[in-house]
Design a protein around this motif. Sequence first.
Motif, PDB file in Angstrom:
ATOM      1  N   GLY A 191       0.828  -1.207   0.000  1.00  0.00           N
ATOM      2  CA  GLY A 191       0.000   0.000   0.000  1.00  0.00           C
ATOM      3  C   GLY A 191       0.860   1.253   0.000  1.00  0.00           C
ATOM      4  N   GLU A 192       0.289   2.368  -0.425  1.00  0.00           N
ATOM      5  CA  GLU A 192       1.072   3.615  -0.497  1.00  0.00           C
ATOM      6  C   GLU A 192       1.499   4.109   0.884  1.00  0.00           C
ATOM      7  OE1 GLU A 192      -1.442   5.078  -4.383  1.00  0.00           O
ATOM      8  OE2 GLU A 192      -0.451   6.649  -3.191  1.00  0.00           O
ATOM      9  N   ASP A 193       0.867   3.560   1.926  1.00  0.00           N
ATOM     10  CA  ASP A 193       1.270   3.934   3.298  1.00  0.00           C
ATOM     11  C   ASP A 193       2.292   2.934   3.858  1.00  0.00           C
ATOM     12  OD1 ASP A 193      -1.615   2.504   5.109  1.00  0.00           O
ATOM     13  OD2 ASP A 193      -0.244   1.697   3.574  1.00  0.00           O
ATOM     14  N   GLY A 194       2.720   1.991   3.024  1.00  0.00           N
ATOM     15  CA  GLY A 194       3.711   1.022   3.478  1.00  0.00           C
ATOM     16  C   GLY A 194       3.112  -0.208   4.126  1.00  0.00           C
ATOM     17  N   HIS A 195       1.777  -0.315   4.100  1.00  0.00           N
ATOM     18  CA  HIS A 195       1.176  -1.543   4.651  1.00  0.00           C
ATOM     19  C   HIS A 195       1.358  -2.695   3.678  1.00  0.00           C
ATOM     20  CE1 HIS A 195      -2.613  -0.799   2.267  1.00  0.00           C
ATOM     21  NE2 HIS A 195      -2.629  -2.127   2.293  1.00  0.00           N
ATOM     22  N   THR A 196       1.296  -3.891   4.216  1.00  0.00           N
ATOM     23  CA  THR A 196       1.232  -5.100   3.405  1.00  0.00           C
ATOM     24  C   THR A 196       0.366  -6.094   4.161  1.00  0.00           C
ATOM     25  OG1 THR A 196       2.534  -6.669   2.078  1.00  0.00           O
ATOM     26  CG2 THR A 196       3.310  -6.205   4.330  1.00  0.00           C
ATOM     27  N   ALA A 197      -0.195  -7.062   3.444  1.00  0.00           N
ATOM     28  CA  ALA A 197      -1.262  -7.878   4.037  1.00  0.00           C
ATOM     29  C   ALA A 197      -2.280  -6.874   4.590  1.00  0.00           C
ATOM     30  CB  ALA A 197      -0.702  -8.802   5.104  1.00  0.00           C
ATOM     31  N   SER A 198      -2.810  -7.138   5.775  1.00  0.00           N
ATOM     32  CA  SER A 198      -3.601  -6.086   6.428  1.00  0.00           C
ATOM     33  C   SER A 198      -2.904  -5.664   7.710  1.00  0.00           C
ATOM     34  CB  SER A 198      -5.028  -6.558   6.699  1.00  0.00           C
ATOM     35  OG  SER A 198      -5.769  -6.572   5.485  1.00  0.00           O
ATOM     36  N   ILE A 203       6.642   4.890  -2.543  1.00  0.00           N
ATOM     37  CA  ILE A 203       6.662   3.936  -1.422  1.00  0.00           C
ATOM     38  C   ILE A 203       7.607   2.771  -1.746  1.00  0.00           C
ATOM     39  CG2 ILE A 203       4.635   2.601  -2.164  1.00  0.00           C
ATOM     40  CD1 ILE A 203       5.704   3.499   1.472  1.00  0.00           C
ATOM     41  N   VAL A 204       7.675   2.390  -3.007  1.00  0.00           N
ATOM     42  CA  VAL A 204       8.632   1.330  -3.396  1.00  0.00           C
ATOM     43  C   VAL A 204      10.065   1.819  -3.138  1.00  0.00           C
ATOM     44  CG1 VAL A 204       9.633   0.123  -5.392  1.00  0.00           C
ATOM     45  CG2 VAL A 204       7.147   0.149  -5.058  1.00  0.00           C
ATOM     46  N   HIS A 205      10.336   3.054  -3.540  1.00  0.00           N
ATOM     47  CA  HIS A 205      11.683   3.639  -3.318  1.00  0.00           C
ATOM     48  C   HIS A 205      12.002   3.632  -1.820  1.00  0.00           C
ATOM     49  CE1 HIS A 205      15.139   6.155  -3.575  1.00  0.00           C
ATOM     50  NE2 HIS A 205      14.565   7.331  -3.554  1.00  0.00           N
ATOM     51  N   LYS A 206      11.049   4.053  -1.002  1.00  0.00           N
ATOM     52  CA  LYS A 206      11.281   4.144   0.451  1.00  0.00           C
ATOM     53  C   LYS A 206      11.556   2.764   1.044  1.00  0.00           C
ATOM     54  CE  LYS A 206       9.377   6.699   4.397  1.00  0.00           C
ATOM     55  NZ  LYS A 206       8.275   7.604   4.844  1.00  0.00           N
ATOM     56  N   VAL A 207      10.754   1.781   0.631  1.00  0.00           N
ATOM     57  CA  VAL A 207      10.874   0.437   1.216  1.00  0.00           C
ATOM     58  C   VAL A 207      12.093  -0.297   0.656  1.00  0.00           C
ATOM     59  CG1 VAL A 207       9.754  -1.836   1.271  1.00  0.00           C
ATOM     60  CG2 VAL A 207       8.415   0.245   1.728  1.00  0.00           C
ATOM     61  N   VAL A 208      12.261  -0.250  -0.650  1.00  0.00           N
ATOM     62  CA  VAL A 208      13.365  -1.003  -1.284  1.00  0.00           C
ATOM     63  C   VAL A 208      14.718  -0.410  -0.909  1.00  0.00           C
ATOM     64  CG1 VAL A 208      14.445  -1.454  -3.536  1.00  0.00           C
ATOM     65  CG2 VAL A 208      12.006  -1.951  -3.193  1.00  0.00           C
ATOM     66  N   ASP A 209      14.802   0.925  -0.854  1.00  0.00           N
ATOM     67  CA  ASP A 209      16.094   1.586  -0.591  1.00  0.00           C
ATOM     68  C   ASP A 209      16.254   2.009   0.866  1.00  0.00           C
ATOM     69  OD1 ASP A 209      16.982   1.339  -3.262  1.00  0.00           O
ATOM     70  OD2 ASP A 209      15.730   3.050  -3.842  1.00  0.00           O
ATOM     71  N   ASP A 210      15.332   1.543   1.728  1.00  0.00           N
ATOM     72  CA  ASP A 210      15.446   1.807   3.179  1.00  0.00           C
ATOM     73  C   ASP A 210      15.675   3.286   3.475  1.00  0.00           C
ATOM     74  OD1 ASP A 210      17.095  -1.331   3.333  1.00  0.00           O
ATOM     75  OD2 ASP A 210      15.093  -0.861   4.140  1.00  0.00           O
ATOM     76  N   LEU A 211      14.832   4.114   2.911  1.00  0.00           N
ATOM     77  CA  LEU A 211      14.945   5.563   3.160  1.00  0.00           C
ATOM     78  C   LEU A 211      14.559   5.878   4.604  1.00  0.00           C
ATOM     79  CD1 LEU A 211      13.463   7.091  -0.135  1.00  0.00           C
ATOM     80  CD2 LEU A 211      15.813   6.333   0.363  1.00  0.00           C
ATOM     81  N   PRO A 212      14.880   7.084   5.094  1.00  0.00           N
ATOM     82  CA  PRO A 212      14.470   7.471   6.454  1.00  0.00           C
ATOM     83  C   PRO A 212      12.962   7.286   6.651  1.00  0.00           C
ATOM     84  CG  PRO A 212      16.003   9.094   5.572  1.00  0.00           C
ATOM     85  CD  PRO A 212      15.707   8.135   4.441  1.00  0.00           C
ATOM     86  N   GLY A 213      12.626   6.661   7.773  1.00  0.00           N
ATOM     87  CA  GLY A 213      11.206   6.426   8.067  1.00  0.00           C
ATOM     88  C   GLY A 213      10.741   5.055   7.650  1.00  0.00           C
ATOM     89  N   ALA A 214      11.529   4.394   6.781  1.00  0.00           N
ATOM     90  CA  ALA A 214      11.103   3.070   6.290  1.00  0.00           C
ATOM     91  C   ALA A 214      11.034   2.066   7.429  1.00  0.00           C
ATOM     92  CB  ALA A 214      12.063   2.584   5.201  1.00  0.00           C
ATOM     93  N   SER A 215      11.871   2.256   8.454  1.00  0.00           N
ATOM     94  CA  SER A 215      11.932   1.250   9.533  1.00  0.00           C
ATOM     95  C   SER A 215      10.629   1.156  10.324  1.00  0.00           C
ATOM     96  CB  SER A 215      13.068   1.600  10.488  1.00  0.00           C
ATOM     97  OG  SER A 215      12.830   2.891  11.038  1.00  0.00           O
ATOM     98  N   MET A 216       9.718   2.113  10.094  1.00  0.00           N
ATOM     99  CA  MET A 216       8.425   2.058  10.798  1.00  0.00           C
ATOM    100  C   MET A 216       7.309   1.543   9.885  1.00  0.00           C
ATOM    101  SD  MET A 216       9.304   2.867  13.682  1.00  0.00           S
ATOM    102  CE  MET A 216       7.708   3.032  14.508  1.00  0.00           C
ATOM    103  N   LEU A 217       7.688   1.059   8.718  1.00  0.00           N
ATOM    104  CA  LEU A 217       6.677   0.604   7.745  1.00  0.00           C
ATOM    105  C   LEU A 217       6.586  -0.918   7.745  1.00  0.00           C
ATOM    106  CD1 LEU A 217       7.542   2.956   4.744  1.00  0.00           C
ATOM    107  CD2 LEU A 217       5.768   3.272   6.526  1.00  0.00           C
ATOM    108  N   PRO A 218       5.384  -1.451   7.843  1.00  0.00           N
ATOM    109  CA  PRO A 218       5.220  -2.919   7.880  1.00  0.00           C
ATOM    110  C   PRO A 218       5.958  -3.633   6.754  1.00  0.00           C
ATOM    111  CG  PRO A 218       3.130  -1.860   8.374  1.00  0.00           C
ATOM    112  CD  PRO A 218       4.080  -0.751   7.999  1.00  0.00           C
ATOM    113  N   ALA A 219       5.846  -3.129   5.528  1.00  0.00           N
ATOM    114  CA  ALA A 219       6.496  -3.817   4.395  1.00  0.00           C
ATOM    115  C   ALA A 219       8.007  -3.863   4.583  1.00  0.00           C
ATOM    116  CB  ALA A 219       6.149  -3.117   3.083  1.00  0.00           C
ATOM    117  N   SER A 220       8.586  -2.789   5.092  1.00  0.00           N
ATOM    118  CA  SER A 220      10.050  -2.756   5.303  1.00  0.00           C
ATOM    119  C   SER A 220      10.476  -3.733   6.386  1.00  0.00           C
ATOM    120  CB  SER A 220      10.489  -1.363   5.731  1.00  0.00           C
ATOM    121  OG  SER A 220      10.339  -0.455   4.685  1.00  0.00           O
ATOM    122  N   ILE A 221       9.718  -3.729   7.484  1.00  0.00           N
ATOM    123  CA  ILE A 221      10.077  -4.602   8.608  1.00  0.00           C
ATOM    124  C   ILE A 221       9.952  -6.066   8.193  1.00  0.00           C
ATOM    125  CG2 ILE A 221       9.545  -5.205  11.000  1.00  0.00           C
ATOM    126  CD1 ILE A 221       8.260  -2.342  11.214  1.00  0.00           C
TER     127      ILE A 221
END
Length: 241
Positions: free
Chosen positions: A140-147, A200-218
């Motif tokens: 999701g654009e908010d970094g969610h995955t699954a629910s 959101i793909v850039h943030k999650v894939v490249d571990d940008l600042p703030g990504a560590s709080m996103l479900p998909a990144s974790i």
Amino acid sequence: MKKRVFSNSIDVAQRLSAQILEWMNEDASRNFYIALSGGSTPAMLFQVWSEFYRTRFDWNRMFFYWVDERCVDPRHPDSNYGMAKKILFDHIPVPSKNVQRVFGEIDTDFEVNRYSRRLIESVPIKNGKPYFDLVLLGLGEDGHTASIFPDNLALIDSHDLCAVARHPKTGNERITITGPVIANAAHVVFFVTGDSKSEIVHKVVDDLPGASMLPASIIKAKCADCYFYLDQGAAKSIYFQ
Ligand code: 6PG
């Protein structure tokens, strides 16, 4: 984490389907257990499977579960199972016993317990948890995955196999498998397409600042074998393709 970028969503779906066939054929004597996500992106994949893989996949060996389901009747337009049935299951010879949907239409607490038992009874077990060959995720654009949404990170390390979640904007209830079940899978694939997902793909894939709080990144970091299957639109901002 591995990135696979192709020109458009059909190419991504075709190449991902070929990869799934390869994984299935690694041991043709085994069944293949897949957990499907919902939303709009998987529709393209189901279309490819029903049109081009109808005779290439061995449907008798494939067992379908859901990563998450909206708490609605299967005939409701929001139903993830309903979408998969319309595009895929109504067009392929998969035995009904191989399709283990979430009963979104019944009491949520009862269904969380029922589905958890179903997973334990019918999916191979590894590390004390259901062991899927493939968990197919969206983003999701908010970094969610699954629910698993950013306001409910506890689901990522939950001791439960399934949980009730609530969409932060609509408030609609969903049932989701939890982070440990996803991370336990042999292969986890984020299937993401479209320009709207590029940031959101850039943030999650490249571990940008703030990504560590996103479900998909974790979750990405917890998976043994994690792929991002992307079209050019979704991949356009990442550092290296
Ligand atoms: C759901 C999904 C959810 C989805 C993302 C992306 O039930 O909605 O499981 O996690 O994968 O929201 O949705 P789109 O593919 O529609 O962008």
